[in-house]
Design an enzyme around this catalytic site. Structure first.
Site, PDB file in Angstrom:
ATOM      1  N   ASP A 235       0.869  -1.167   0.000  1.00  0.00           N
ATOM      2  CA  ASP A 235       0.000   0.000   0.000  1.00  0.00           C
ATOM      3  C   ASP A 235       0.913   1.225   0.000  1.00  0.00           C
ATOM      4  OD1 ASP A 235      -2.393   1.590   0.536  1.00  0.00           O
ATOM      5  OD2 ASP A 235      -3.207  -0.245   1.401  1.00  0.00           O
TER       6      ASP A 235
ATOM      7  N   ASP B   7      -3.183   4.637  -2.224  1.00  0.00           N
ATOM      8  CA  ASP B   7      -4.253   5.140  -1.377  1.00  0.00           C
ATOM      9  C   ASP B   7      -4.789   6.489  -1.894  1.00  0.00           C
ATOM     10  OD1 ASP B   7      -5.552   4.680   1.305  1.00  0.00           O
ATOM     11  OD2 ASP B   7      -4.671   6.644   1.735  1.00  0.00           O
TER      12      ASP B   7
ATOM     13  N   GLU C  15      -6.753   3.553  -5.575  1.00  0.00           N
ATOM     14  CA  GLU C  15      -8.034   3.673  -4.873  1.00  0.00           C
ATOM     15  C   GLU C  15      -8.731   4.946  -5.346  1.00  0.00           C
ATOM     16  OE1 GLU C  15     -10.030   3.985  -0.448  1.00  0.00           O
ATOM     17  OE2 GLU C  15      -8.149   5.015  -0.879  1.00  0.00           O
TER      18      GLU C  15
ATOM     19  N   HIS D 284     -11.298  -3.169   3.291  1.00  0.00           N
ATOM     20  CA  HIS D 284     -11.249  -2.831   4.709  1.00  0.00           C
ATOM     21  C   HIS D 284     -12.010  -1.550   5.048  1.00  0.00           C
ATOM     22  CE1 HIS D 284      -8.323  -0.415   2.703  1.00  0.00           C
ATOM     23  NE2 HIS D 284      -8.136   0.318   3.786  1.00  0.00           N
ATOM     24  N   ASP D 285     -12.620  -0.908   4.040  1.00  0.00           N
ATOM     25  CA  ASP D 285     -13.374   0.320   4.293  1.00  0.00           C
ATOM     26  C   ASP D 285     -14.878   0.141   4.108  1.00  0.00           C
ATOM     27  OD1 ASP D 285     -11.035   1.849   4.742  1.00  0.00           O
ATOM     28  OD2 ASP D 285     -10.768   2.150   2.584  1.00  0.00           O
TER      29      ASP D 285
END
Ligand code: GLC
Length: 534
Positions: free
Chosen positions: A100, A202, A265, A326-327
């Site tokens: 990430d 990200d 993302e 994970h969000d």
């Protein structure tokens, strides 16, 4: 097939949230040596690449998305030597490793920020986004933080505000500054030199802000159940045209190496999302496509979303699909247990790179978090609206033991109460488990060029049915029929002759299909067509 496809076009990506995958040292938090222990499982499952959410030194205000050193490993997760061992073990199994990369913001504990905030004349002042207060002392403009409240934090010492799109502990870097660009591109090189195969980047659509810092307008469609920052349209603090030049620079660094990639993302409407493919050699390789998370789970809505996306992709753009991360609420908690198999089949038969979220393959659901165990800062800032992300971040359920085989002590987040039935050991024993289905789908996809890289052809269907064909020259072609509904359904088509290659229900394989399929309630079927594509 003629064309050469790259590993990240053919492969399946598996996201690990490192805190929750496997604890090896008995502190209740997952770590890198723990991940190494579980690589055989991932190899058995058949995934091609593993993406790790952040593992870098961090005060953990946002669980690693607040980084205080980009070129090391947080002691909680291990050491750089542990990382080298992990990458070696991943590569030994023929898999790839993605890290990430969090370019938008650092931790407020990063030495760059400490230097930047020390004085207005600091050599790093311009590495972050500092603005004068308005004449009444107020925030420089109306921009809101994604985690609640203003995006501006006043800093007493120097009398200015700094901008933070997320927590105040996550100040945004100033990507208009070439020094910031160079420093961050060197971070990429550091990890590429260590052998990583690419990055998930990200909030990439956030990294450049309006040069005039104009106010955002209210969103007339705002709904009270949405996160508070969505009251305003993020016109001026996200998705600025200049972001594409910076992405081009990132891409150029990746292309200094062999077959490395980035997946970005990006939460934007599809018409905007596809602009992130850039031009052939300048864009994000895979701008994450979250439509399966965001679209209402009905055959027609999903079908429309798939067709629109396929139509909007630029010629050089390779599609991708995501069911969970994970969000967002766990897939099974969004669409229900009955549809989890349809979702698996859809994810793994659509054209494009699929990303799986750890635990979805065994049917993990959102775990309720008692108030005294809440960890997520988003939930702490805007409580009670259901935005908390802890429920989808709970420990991987490896076996039926009290700590799920994840740890020997109490885990950092609670473990699901159905761990006795929902765990890897139990699922591996059951030929009808969701896990078994995932594994067979991955295996079929890898074996059949049409499923791996073939064209997508939508086939008109009605009601709760979604039907499409995958085909590529000189290989077997397939029709996929998915029943999103709770009643049996029949689908007829002149060209539908072949046999069942895989069904979400047991005992259907090899059944002959002659121009019509009878689907059971909530059943998905992959039909291998009799006639090969020529
Ligand atoms: C991304 C991450 C999320 C994090 C945020 C701020 O959306 O996926 O977990 O909180 O960025 O870094």
């Amino acid at each position: 097939m003629g064309q050469k496809y790259l590993w990240w076009q053919r492969g399946v990506i598996y996201q690990i949230y490192p805190r929750s995958f496997q604890d090896s040292n008995g502190d209740g938090v997952g770590d890198l040596p723990g991940i190494v222990e579980r690589l055989d499982y991932l190899e058995w499952l058949g995934v091609d690449a593993v993406w790790l959410s952040p593992i870098y030194p961090s005060p953990m205000a946002d669980f690693g998305y607040d980084i205080s050193n980009y070129t090391d490993v947080d002691p909680l997760f291990g050491t750089l030597a542990d990382f080298d061992h992990l990458i070696e073990e991943v590569h030994r199994r023929g898999m790839k490793l993605l890290l990430d990369f969090v370019p938008n913001h650092t931790s407020d504990q990063h030495p760059w920020f400490a230097e930047s905030r020390s004085s207005r004349d600091s050599s790093k002042r311009n590495w972050y986004i500092w603005r004068e207060p308005k004449s009444d002392g107020g925030e420089p403009n109306n921009w809101l933080s994604n985690f609640g409240g203003s995006a501006w934090q006043f800093d007493e010492r120097t009398g200015q505000y700094y901008y933070h799109a997320f927590l105040k502990e996550q100040p945004d870097l100033n990507w208009r500054n070439p020094e910031v660009q160079d420093a961050m591109l060197n971070v990429l090189r550091f990890w590429l030199d260590r052998g990583v195969d690419g990055f998930r980047v990200d909030v990439i659509w956030h990294i450049v802000k309006d040069d005039q810092f104009r106010n955002n307008d209210p969103d007339p469609n705002y709904q009270p159940q949405w996160a508070p920052h969505r009251k305003l349209l993020a016109t001026y603090n996200t998705d600025r045209p200049e972001v594409h030049d910076i992405i081009g620079r990132m891409r150029a660094v990746l292309d200094e190496y062999d077959e490395r990639m980035m997946v970005g993302e990006i939460y934007l409407p599809v018409e905007r999302l596809v602009t992130y493919y850039g031009t052939e050699n300048s864009g994000v390789n895979l701008p994450f496509n979250f439509q399966l998370i965001e679209t209402p789970w009905h055959a027609r809505a999903i079908g429309d979303a798939v067709n629109r996306y396929e139509a909007l992709l630029p010629a050089h753009g390779w599609p991708n699909w995501v069911l969970g991360n994970h969000d967002n609420s766990r897939m099974i908690s969004r669409i229900g247990k009955e549809q989890a198999r349809i979702a698996a089949m859809l994810l793994l038969t659509l054209r494009g790179t699929p990303t799986l979220y750890y635990g979805d393959e065994i049917g993990m659901h959102n775990v309720p978090i008692p108030p005294d165990r809440v960890q997520d800062p988003f939930e702490k800032n805007v409580p009670g609206l259901g935005h908390g992300r802890d429920p989808e971040r709970t420990p991987m359920q490896w076996n039926a033991e009290p700590n799920a085989g994840f740890t020997s002590v109490s885990a950092w987040l609670p473990i699901a109460d159905d761990v006795e039935s929902t765990n890897v050991v139990a699922a591996r024993k059951d030929p009808n488990s969701l896990l078994a289905l995932y594994r067979r789908l991955i295996e079929l996809r890898r074996r059949e060029p049409a499923l791996e890289v073939g064209n997508f052809v939508s086939i008109p269907a009605e009601g709760d049915l979604l039907v499409f064909r995958r085909e590529v020259a000189n290989a077997r072609a397939f029709v996929i029929a998915l029943n999103f509904g709770a009643s049996a359904a029949k689908f007829s088509n002149e060209n539908l002759s072949g046999k069942v290659a895989l069904s979400t229900c047991l005992n259907r394989e090899n059944q002959i299909i002659d121009r019509a399929i009878e689907l059971r309630p909530q059943e998905g079927i992959i039909v291998e067509l009799r006639d090969r594509m020529t």
